[in-house]
Design a protein around this motif. Structure first.
Motif, PDB file in Angstrom:
ATOM      1  N   GLU A  54       0.781  -1.237   0.000  1.00 46.99           N
ATOM      2  CA  GLU A  54       0.000   0.000   0.000  1.00 46.99           C
ATOM      3  C   GLU A  54       0.812   1.286   0.000  1.00 46.99           C
ATOM      4  OE1 GLU A  54       0.548  -1.959   2.507  1.00 46.99           O
ATOM      5  OE2 GLU A  54       0.897  -0.794   4.309  1.00 46.99           O
ATOM      6  N   SER A  55       2.094   1.201   0.350  1.00 43.68           N
ATOM      7  CA  SER A  55       2.857   2.447   0.533  1.00 43.68           C
ATOM      8  C   SER A  55       4.338   2.235   0.221  1.00 43.68           C
ATOM      9  CB  SER A  55       2.725   2.903   1.992  1.00 43.68           C
ATOM     10  OG  SER A  55       3.296   1.921   2.854  1.00 43.68           O
ATOM     11  N   TRP A  57       6.604   2.862   2.307  1.00 48.36           N
ATOM     12  CA  TRP A  57       7.099   2.204   3.535  1.00 48.36           C
ATOM     13  C   TRP A  57       7.029   0.685   3.369  1.00 48.36           C
ATOM     14  CZ3 TRP A  57       6.143  -1.375   7.181  1.00 48.36           C
ATOM     15  CH2 TRP A  57       6.742  -1.247   8.429  1.00 48.36           C
ATOM     16  N   ASP A 132       6.275  -5.175  12.813  1.00 46.32           N
ATOM     17  CA  ASP A 132       5.694  -3.871  12.467  1.00 46.32           C
ATOM     18  C   ASP A 132       4.507  -3.564  13.380  1.00 46.32           C
ATOM     19  OD1 ASP A 132       4.428  -1.718  11.078  1.00 46.32           O
ATOM     20  OD2 ASP A 132       3.734  -3.005   9.446  1.00 46.32           O
ATOM     21  N   MET A 150       4.013   2.834  17.953  1.00 44.30           N
ATOM     22  CA  MET A 150       3.086   3.674  17.182  1.00 44.30           C
ATOM     23  C   MET A 150       2.465   4.777  18.046  1.00 44.30           C
ATOM     24  SD  MET A 150       3.365   2.190  14.246  1.00 44.30           S
ATOM     25  CE  MET A 150       3.661   0.617  13.422  1.00 44.30           C
ATOM     26  N   ALA A 182      -1.033   0.481  13.732  1.00 40.46           N
ATOM     27  CA  ALA A 182      -0.397   1.760  13.408  1.00 40.46           C
ATOM     28  C   ALA A 182      -1.398   2.914  13.558  1.00 40.46           C
ATOM     29  CB  ALA A 182       0.159   1.716  11.989  1.00 40.46           C
ATOM     30  N   CYS A 284       9.136   6.291  10.981  1.00 43.05           N
ATOM     31  CA  CYS A 284       8.700   4.916  11.243  1.00 43.05           C
ATOM     32  C   CYS A 284       9.586   4.061  10.333  1.00 43.05           C
ATOM     33  CB  CYS A 284       7.214   4.744  10.889  1.00 43.05           C
ATOM     34  SG  CYS A 284       6.599   3.091  11.228  1.00 43.05           S
TER      35      CYS A 284
END
Ligand code: AHR
Length: 330
Positions: A54-55, A57, A132, A150, A182, A284
């Protein structure tokens, strides 16, 4: 005849005991793998049911896992992409249990709903490292968690708003995937430390993606006038920040008109600081591969490990963003 039957029963019992010992299936994870205490990376089959792509990251996290597996020369990496769907991740974990993975390293898309599959892995003697984001399952169901704090990230964002809006104001929140560790942690941390004179007037999810953040920001701009109804935006990741900037530009908002604080510290986030859009970017770190494999080997060898391993992180600012941008690894 009776004697033969007794011999047959004894043979079957011994065979079943041997099968259990060789397969490693019924052994508690704390004993390590059958190669313990001399397992090496060459013995390791690591399962990584990635939550999605999705990102930026996430792309960096996937690369870190694949590159580390390659560098260490592990026996096999079982990698899959669940496309942000928990049911896909659960099926992938089950497939890894079937394949007899040595260790499962699971980056969970959401916090809840893992108890059953974690119990299955535990019963199969396969240790699980939560990577994560966190899970809400009982800590006895997994070996350890490696990842970011987070909540602290949200608190750090709050500190930036407190500093940049000293006379108070209103902010919007573009939140990450609903129910994810997150998003929950960052939202809680922000609320815990935000000054009382700064109000969060609206919060909507953009699911950690650029594409989904864009219409959410457009809808915010239909509802609230920038600079009048709100002075700032807390954005749960840089990718959504980039989507939001597109909507802000189209609405005639200029860099610096609003206080925008984002999370991740990707190259895109650094560029947004260089361009004057983000006033701070809370780090992050996705480069978790080395820690994951080191812990996995310890688990295989039955060594003791820390149950909670938090990544050391910081906050980045526009003043040196241009200098740091070329050095960013993701
Ligand atoms: O769980 C980490 C978060 O997930 C990152 O902040 C975000 O970019 C990713 O999608």
């Amino acid at each position: 005849m009776k004697k033969n039957l007794l011999v047959l029963i004894s043979v079957l019992m011994v065979a079943s005991m041997l099968l259990t010992a060789c397969g490693g299936g019924a052994k508690p994870a704390s004993e390590g793998a059958s190669c313990a205490p001399n397992c090496t990376y060459k013995d390791m089959v690591l399962c990584y049911p990635q939550l999605g792509a999705e990102s930026d990251w996430r792309t960096a996290n996937t690369a870190s896992i694949k590159e580390t597996a390659e560098k260490l020369g592990i026996k096999q990496l079982i990698f899959s992409d669940a496309q942000q769907k928990q049911e896909n991740q659960i099926s992938a974990v089950r497939a890894c249990i079937q394949q007899g993975a040595s260790v499962i390293a699971l980056p969970p898309v959401v916090e809840d709903g893992w108890d059953a599959v974690l119990t299955e892995a535990k019963n199969a003697g396969i240790p699980v490292i939560i990577v994560d984001r966190s899970v809400s399952a009982d800590a006895s169901l997994y070996a350890a968690h490696i990842g970011s704090n987070m909540e602290l990230e949200g608190e750090r964002a709050a500190a930036e708003f407190n500093k940049l809006l000293p006379n108070g104001g209103a902010i919007l929140e573009l939140s990450g995937t609903t129910g994810s560790g997150a998003a929950v942690g960052r939202a809680n941390g922000l609320r815990a430390k935000l000054n009382a004179n700064i109000k969060i007037i609206d919060s909507q999810t953009g699911n950690f993606t650029r594409a989904e953040a864009l219409p959410v920001m457009q809808a915010f701009l239909q509802k609230y006038k920038p600079g009048v109804d709100f002075q700032g935006i807390f954005i749960h990741n840089d990718d959504m920040g980039i989507g939001a900037i597109e909507a802000l530009k189209a609405a005639g908002v200029n860099p610096g008109d609003l206080v925008i604080v984002s999370v991740d510290g990707t190259r895109g986030g650094f560029q947004a600081m260089v361009d004057g859009w983000f006033q701070a970017d809370v780090e992050c770190n996705p480069l978790l591969g080395p820690q994951v494999f080191e812990m996995a080997l310890k688990l295989m060898n039955g060594q003791t490990i820390d149950h909670e391993v938090l990544t050391d992180e910081t906050v980045y600012y526009p003043d040196n963003a241009a200098d740091l941008l070329p050095t960013r690894k993701y």
